[in-house]
Design an enzyme around this catalytic site. Structure first.
Site, mmCIF file in Angstrom:
data_model
loop_
_atom_site.group_PDB
_atom_site.id
_atom_site.type_symbol
_atom_site.label_atom_id
_atom_site.label_comp_id
_atom_site.label_asym_id
_atom_site.label_seq_id
_atom_site.Cartn_x
_atom_site.Cartn_y
_atom_site.Cartn_z
ATOM 1 N N PRO A 2 2.941 -10.793 -11.801
ATOM 2 C CA PRO A 2 3.870 -9.702 -12.084
ATOM 3 C C PRO A 2 3.144 -8.527 -12.747
ATOM 4 O O PRO A 2 2.381 -8.706 -13.696
ATOM 5 C CB PRO A 2 4.885 -10.343 -13.030
ATOM 6 C CG PRO A 2 4.829 -11.805 -12.701
ATOM 7 C CD PRO A 2 3.391 -12.069 -12.360
ATOM 8 N N GLU A 3 3.370 -7.334 -12.224
ATOM 9 C CA GLU A 3 2.740 -6.133 -12.750
ATOM 10 C C GLU A 3 3.789 -5.301 -13.475
ATOM 11 O O GLU A 3 4.898 -5.774 -13.741
ATOM 12 C CB GLU A 3 2.051 -5.380 -11.610
ATOM 13 C CG GLU A 3 0.980 -6.234 -10.909
ATOM 14 C CD GLU A 3 0.264 -5.518 -9.775
ATOM 15 O OE1 GLU A 3 0.303 -4.272 -9.724
ATOM 16 O OE2 GLU A 3 -0.343 -6.209 -8.932
ATOM 17 N N LYS A 58 2.155 -4.890 -19.175
ATOM 18 C CA LYS A 58 2.769 -6.052 -18.537
ATOM 19 C C LYS A 58 3.403 -6.998 -19.552
ATOM 20 O O LYS A 58 3.775 -8.121 -19.205
ATOM 21 C CB LYS A 58 1.718 -6.801 -17.711
ATOM 22 C CG LYS A 58 1.057 -5.947 -16.636
ATOM 23 C CD LYS A 58 -0.046 -6.716 -15.923
ATOM 24 C CE LYS A 58 -0.811 -5.832 -14.965
ATOM 25 N NZ LYS A 58 -1.904 -6.560 -14.288
ATOM 26 N N HIS A 91 9.344 -26.622 -14.430
ATOM 27 C CA HIS A 91 8.481 -25.567 -14.959
ATOM 28 C C HIS A 91 9.209 -24.616 -15.908
ATOM 29 O O HIS A 91 8.712 -23.530 -16.186
ATOM 30 C CB HIS A 91 7.860 -24.784 -13.805
ATOM 31 C CG HIS A 91 7.042 -25.635 -12.885
ATOM 32 N ND1 HIS A 91 5.925 -26.321 -13.308
ATOM 33 C CD2 HIS A 91 7.194 -25.925 -11.561
ATOM 34 C CE1 HIS A 91 5.410 -26.989 -12.292
ATOM 35 N NE2 HIS A 91 6.157 -26.781 -11.230
ATOM 36 N N ARG A 109 2.438 -22.076 -13.309
ATOM 37 C CA ARG A 109 0.994 -22.201 -13.533
ATOM 38 C C ARG A 109 0.622 -22.129 -15.017
ATOM 39 O O ARG A 109 -0.536 -22.326 -15.372
ATOM 40 C CB ARG A 109 0.253 -21.121 -12.733
ATOM 41 C CG ARG A 109 0.444 -21.287 -11.230
ATOM 42 C CD ARG A 109 -0.256 -20.203 -10.442
ATOM 43 N NE ARG A 109 -1.710 -20.295 -10.563
ATOM 44 C CZ ARG A 109 -2.548 -19.430 -9.995
ATOM 45 N NH1 ARG A 109 -2.077 -18.431 -9.264
ATOM 46 N NH2 ARG A 109 -3.852 -19.565 -10.152
ATOM 47 N N ARG A 154 -17.634 6.629 -16.397
ATOM 48 C CA ARG A 154 -17.351 5.359 -15.726
ATOM 49 C C ARG A 154 -18.015 5.318 -14.346
ATOM 50 O O ARG A 154 -17.619 6.043 -13.441
ATOM 51 C CB ARG A 154 -15.839 5.160 -15.583
ATOM 52 C CG ARG A 154 -15.085 5.016 -16.894
ATOM 53 C CD ARG A 154 -15.479 3.731 -17.613
ATOM 54 N NE ARG A 154 -14.670 3.527 -18.793
ATOM 55 C CZ ARG A 154 -13.599 2.738 -18.858
ATOM 56 N NH1 ARG A 154 -13.225 2.066 -17.797
ATOM 57 N NH2 ARG A 154 -12.925 2.621 -19.980
ATOM 58 N N ARG A 263 -11.221 -9.891 -7.180
ATOM 59 C CA ARG A 263 -9.853 -9.602 -6.728
ATOM 60 C C ARG A 263 -9.911 -8.982 -5.336
ATOM 61 O O ARG A 263 -10.791 -8.178 -5.035
ATOM 62 C CB ARG A 263 -9.150 -8.623 -7.686
ATOM 63 C CG ARG A 263 -9.125 -9.061 -9.139
ATOM 64 C CD ARG A 263 -8.283 -10.298 -9.363
ATOM 65 N NE ARG A 263 -6.899 -10.124 -8.972
ATOM 66 C CZ ARG A 263 -5.969 -9.557 -9.755
ATOM 67 N NH1 ARG A 263 -6.292 -9.090 -10.958
ATOM 68 N NH2 ARG A 263 -4.728 -9.466 -9.354
#
Length: 273
Positions: A2-3, A58, A91, A109, A154, A263
């Site tokens: 979830p973002e 988040k 869960h 998880r 960066r 990712r």
């Protein structure tokens, strides 16, 4: 995982059930998730009034007079508001009873977190997990000028800079890929090589995509659902994410998938330069 949109959808969903209400009980069905549950959490919350809800990146924040409950959904978590008496499933690790409803955290998880930040420890923004977070992308401090200034040194790829969370917070793997596509920026481009004009497009894309995702209930790929049990549907509008080999919706070139920082990244080599 979830973002920002999924957490904001969750916050908006739970707020009417929580704000101004008194916690009558807490049930912990495990010793903890990513970290142990706080000691005596049930005693800390029972009988206390929830003042407001918030979000930082988040992290879902549930504010009390004497501190803040910090909740992270991890890789696979979601929160529902249920009537009293609904039996817990395998869960379901955390319940907080408020009136005749139960806030229930499900996390298959167990990469999520339920933490407590006491008021005497200072502002919740100074919590170890929150103090280094970047600006909120849907608030006024987030601008193209901010992105440009913060990325001059960066040399990492712009996709990885967005995911790092120390410049702008809450833009995870899905929405970074989609925002870079909308802005026409190759995710492998070093952040310091991107000019102000291109950052204007990227900042606008991030704002628009996050707002659209929130309006559509977030993205449901595997586990995420809203507090009412309904799935989000923003995933129906993906241009590149999880569309490896499929034709770009703009130019028909095959969408490519690469790995950046362990990712998956999805992009169109023709539309993104």
């Amino acid at each position: 995982m979830p973002e920002l949109p999924e957490v904001e959808v969750t916050r908006r969903g739970v707020a009417p059930y929580l704000e101004g209400q008194v916690v009558s009980g807490v049930v912990l069905r495990h010793t903890g998730l990513r970290w142990p549950f706080p000691a005596a959490l049930s005693q800390t919350l029972a009988g206390r009034t929830i003042r407001s809800t918030g979000r930082r990146g988040k992290y879902l924040l549930i504010h009390f007079d004497h501190g803040t409950l910090i909740v992270h959904l991890g890789m696979s978590g979601h929160i529902r508001i249920l009537p009293l008496g609904v039996p817990p499933q395998k869960h379901d690790h955390f319940d907080m009873t408020v009136g005749n409803q139960v806030l229930r955290l499900t996390d298959p998880r167990r990469f999520g977190a339920v933490l407590w930040h006491a008021a005497e420890e200072g502002a919740v923004d100074q919590h170890l997990l929150l103090r280094t977070l970047g600006v909120e992308p849907l608030e006024g401090l987030f601008t193209a000028q901010w992105l440009y200034r913060q990325t001059r040194s960066r040399r990492s790829a712009i996709k990885q800079v967005l995911l790092a969370g120390d410049i702008v917070v809450g833009v995870g793997n899905i929405y970074a890929s989609e925002s870079l596509f909308q802005a026409g920026i190759n995710p492998k481009t070093q952040a310091h090589r991107i000019g102000l004009q291109r950052y204007e497009r990227l900042a606008q894309a991030i704002r628009e995509i996050l707002a659209a995702a929130i309006a559509q209930g977030g993205s449901t790929l595997k586990d995420f659902i809203g507090v009412n049990g309904q799935s989000g549907y923003f995933q129906q509008n993906y241009f590149v994410y999880a569309r490896t080999g499929e034709p770009c919706r703009i130019c028909n070139a095959p969408v490519r998938q690469i790995v950046q920082g362990q990712r998956s990244t999805f992009y169109c080599p023709n539309c993104q330069k």
